[in-house]
Design a protein around this motif. Sequence first.
Motif, PDB file in Angstrom:
ATOM      1  N   ARG A  35      34.622  54.383 117.967  1.00 55.58           N
ATOM      2  CA  ARG A  35      34.581  55.601 118.782  1.00 55.58           C
ATOM      3  C   ARG A  35      33.137  55.888 119.198  1.00 55.58           C
ATOM      4  O   ARG A  35      32.875  56.334 120.317  1.00 55.58           O
ATOM      5  N   GLU A  36      32.200  55.614 118.313  1.00 57.42           N
ATOM      6  CA  GLU A  36      30.780  55.823 118.622  1.00 57.42           C
ATOM      7  C   GLU A  36      30.337  54.925 119.771  1.00 57.42           C
ATOM      8  O   GLU A  36      29.490  55.321 120.576  1.00 57.42           O
ATOM      9  N   ASP A  37      30.897  53.712 119.874  1.00 61.52           N
ATOM     10  CA  ASP A  37      30.575  52.841 121.011  1.00 61.52           C
ATOM     11  C   ASP A  37      31.015  53.493 122.319  1.00 61.52           C
ATOM     12  O   ASP A  37      30.262  53.539 123.289  1.00 61.52           O
ATOM     13  N   TYR A  38      32.232  53.992 122.338  1.00 60.19           N
ATOM     14  CA  TYR A  38      32.723  54.680 123.539  1.00 60.19           C
ATOM     15  C   TYR A  38      31.842  55.891 123.852  1.00 60.19           C
ATOM     16  O   TYR A  38      31.475  56.108 125.011  1.00 60.19           O
ATOM     17  N   ASP A  39      31.524  56.675 122.822  1.00 58.82           N
ATOM     18  CA  ASP A  39      30.673  57.847 123.028  1.00 58.82           C
ATOM     19  C   ASP A  39      29.342  57.453 123.666  1.00 58.82           C
ATOM     20  O   ASP A  39      28.861  58.136 124.575  1.00 58.82           O
ATOM     21  N   TRP A  40      28.741  56.358 123.186  1.00 58.27           N
ATOM     22  CA  TRP A  40      27.437  55.921 123.701  1.00 58.27           C
ATOM     23  C   TRP A  40      27.541  55.590 125.186  1.00 58.27           C
ATOM     24  O   TRP A  40      26.739  56.067 125.998  1.00 58.27           O
ATOM     25  N   PHE A  41      28.532  54.786 125.561  1.00 59.70           N
ATOM     26  CA  PHE A  41      28.663  54.377 126.961  1.00 59.70           C
ATOM     27  C   PHE A  41      29.042  55.550 127.862  1.00 59.70           C
ATOM     28  O   PHE A  41      28.485  55.703 128.950  1.00 59.70           O
ATOM     29  N   VAL A  42      29.962  56.391 127.416  1.00 56.57           N
ATOM     30  CA  VAL A  42      30.382  57.536 128.225  1.00 56.57           C
ATOM     31  C   VAL A  42      29.233  58.528 128.377  1.00 56.57           C
ATOM     32  O   VAL A  42      28.994  59.049 129.478  1.00 56.57           O
ATOM     33  N   SER A  43      28.479  58.796 127.318  1.00 57.35           N
ATOM     34  CA  SER A  43      27.395  59.780 127.389  1.00 57.35           C
ATOM     35  C   SER A  43      26.282  59.345 128.338  1.00 57.35           C
ATOM     36  O   SER A  43      25.504  60.175 128.798  1.00 57.35           O
ATOM     37  N   ARG A  44      26.214  58.064 128.643  1.00 59.71           N
ATOM     38  CA  ARG A  44      25.195  57.545 129.555  1.00 59.71           C
ATOM     39  C   ARG A  44      25.750  57.247 130.950  1.00 59.71           C
ATOM     40  O   ARG A  44      25.109  56.580 131.760  1.00 59.71           O
ATOM     41  N   ASN A  45      26.954  57.750 131.239  1.00 60.79           N
ATOM     42  CA  ASN A  45      27.600  57.567 132.547  1.00 60.79           C
ATOM     43  C   ASN A  45      27.734  56.103 132.925  1.00 60.79           C
ATOM     44  O   ASN A  45      27.529  55.726 134.082  1.00 60.79           O
ATOM     45  N   LEU A  46      28.118  55.274 131.964  1.00 63.30           N
ATOM     46  CA  LEU A  46      28.236  53.843 132.204  1.00 63.30           C
ATOM     47  C   LEU A  46      29.678  53.360 132.349  1.00 63.30           C
ATOM     48  O   LEU A  46      29.913  52.199 132.640  1.00 63.30           O
ATOM     49  N   VAL A  47      30.649  54.248 132.141  1.00 61.04           N
ATOM     50  CA  VAL A  47      32.055  53.849 132.185  1.00 61.04           C
ATOM     51  C   VAL A  47      32.688  54.339 133.473  1.00 61.04           C
ATOM     52  O   VAL A  47      32.653  55.522 133.786  1.00 61.04           O
ATOM     53  N   PHE A  59      39.560  50.735 133.068  1.00 57.64           N
ATOM     54  CA  PHE A  59      38.164  51.150 132.940  1.00 57.64           C
ATOM     55  C   PHE A  59      37.277  49.933 132.775  1.00 57.64           C
ATOM     56  O   PHE A  59      37.737  48.850 132.412  1.00 57.64           O
ATOM     57  N   ALA A  60      36.003  50.138 133.077  1.00 60.21           N
ATOM     58  CA  ALA A  60      35.013  49.069 132.947  1.00 60.21           C
ATOM     59  C   ALA A  60      33.658  49.691 132.665  1.00 60.21           C
ATOM     60  O   ALA A  60      33.381  50.825 133.063  1.00 60.21           O
ATOM     61  N   ILE A  69      28.754  42.651 130.473  1.00 55.78           N
ATOM     62  CA  ILE A  69      29.894  43.502 130.764  1.00 55.78           C
ATOM     63  C   ILE A  69      30.523  43.848 129.427  1.00 55.78           C
ATOM     64  O   ILE A  69      30.994  42.970 128.707  1.00 55.78           O
ATOM     65  N   TRP A  70      30.501  45.118 129.092  1.00 53.41           N
ATOM     66  CA  TRP A  70      31.005  45.575 127.798  1.00 53.41           C
ATOM     67  C   TRP A  70      32.524  45.691 127.815  1.00 53.41           C
ATOM     68  O   TRP A  70      33.188  45.420 126.817  1.00 53.41           O
ATOM     69  N   ALA A  71      33.082  46.085 128.942  1.00 51.40           N
ATOM     70  CA  ALA A  71      34.527  46.291 129.002  1.00 51.40           C
ATOM     71  C   ALA A  71      35.029  46.156 130.426  1.00 51.40           C
ATOM     72  O   ALA A  71      34.361  46.589 131.367  1.00 51.40           O
ATOM     73  N   LEU A  72      36.195  45.561 130.549  1.00 50.47           N
ATOM     74  CA  LEU A  72      36.980  45.584 131.787  1.00 50.47           C
ATOM     75  C   LEU A  72      38.429  45.436 131.357  1.00 50.47           C
ATOM     76  O   LEU A  72      38.867  44.346 130.972  1.00 50.47           O
ATOM     77  N   PHE A  73      39.153  46.544 131.358  1.00 50.11           N
ATOM     78  CA  PHE A  73      40.525  46.567 130.878  1.00 50.11           C
ATOM     79  C   PHE A  73      41.396  47.363 131.837  1.00 50.11           C
ATOM     80  O   PHE A  73      41.010  48.433 132.292  1.00 50.11           O
ATOM     81  N   VAL A  74      42.582  46.830 132.103  1.00 53.59           N
ATOM     82  CA  VAL A  74      43.559  47.497 132.961  1.00 53.59           C
ATOM     83  C   VAL A  74      44.847  47.653 132.167  1.00 53.59           C
ATOM     84  O   VAL A  74      45.313  46.709 131.516  1.00 53.59           O
ATOM     85  N   ASP A  75      45.402  48.843 132.226  1.00 54.08           N
ATOM     86  CA  ASP A  75      46.682  49.117 131.581  1.00 54.08           C
ATOM     87  C   ASP A  75      47.696  48.087 132.081  1.00 54.08           C
ATOM     88  O   ASP A  75      47.792  47.844 133.283  1.00 54.08           O
ATOM     89  N   PRO A  76      48.469  47.467 131.187  1.00 56.36           N
ATOM     90  CA  PRO A  76      49.439  46.452 131.617  1.00 56.36           C
ATOM     91  C   PRO A  76      50.400  46.935 132.702  1.00 56.36           C
ATOM     92  O   PRO A  76      50.855  46.132 133.525  1.00 56.36           O
TER      93      PRO A  76
END
Length: 139
Positions: A35-47, A59-60, A69-76
């Motif tokens: 969750r802290e990883d998500y918080d870090w990326f979101v708090s820096r406007n990177l997602v 999201f990416a 690239i930390w993430a690139l995921f699409v809901d199935p």
Amino acid sequence: MTEPRRATPDDIDQLIRIRGAVRENRLRDPASVTREDYDWFVSRNLVWLAEVDGQIAGFAAGDPRDGTIWALFVDPDFEGAGLGKRLLVKVCEDMKAAGHAMLRLSTDPGTRAARLYAGLGWEAQGLQPDGEMGFLLRL
């Protein structure tokens, strides 16, 4: 789909849900992304988020610290609609603005994601020690 937008802290639960729902390139150890990883990326406007009819569909995010690239995921439920490609464009723009001339990522070989990256001009770099295929993009 509306134009991609930046994620907010209120979106994190949906990001976690989507990452866990993907059919391919599943995390071998879900605890490796916290969750802290998500918080870090979101708090820096990177997602970046893609929404369809008000629902977060993908999201990416890129990591400006190392040009990956930390993430690139699409809901199935929304695969095949071009959302991943649109999100990846936004992330590449962010990474270029952060000063990166070369981006890297890895994914499971033989997946739709691997075919997407190759089709978008990412250069396959061979298998990595963890069994994933490395890719490189020169901006």
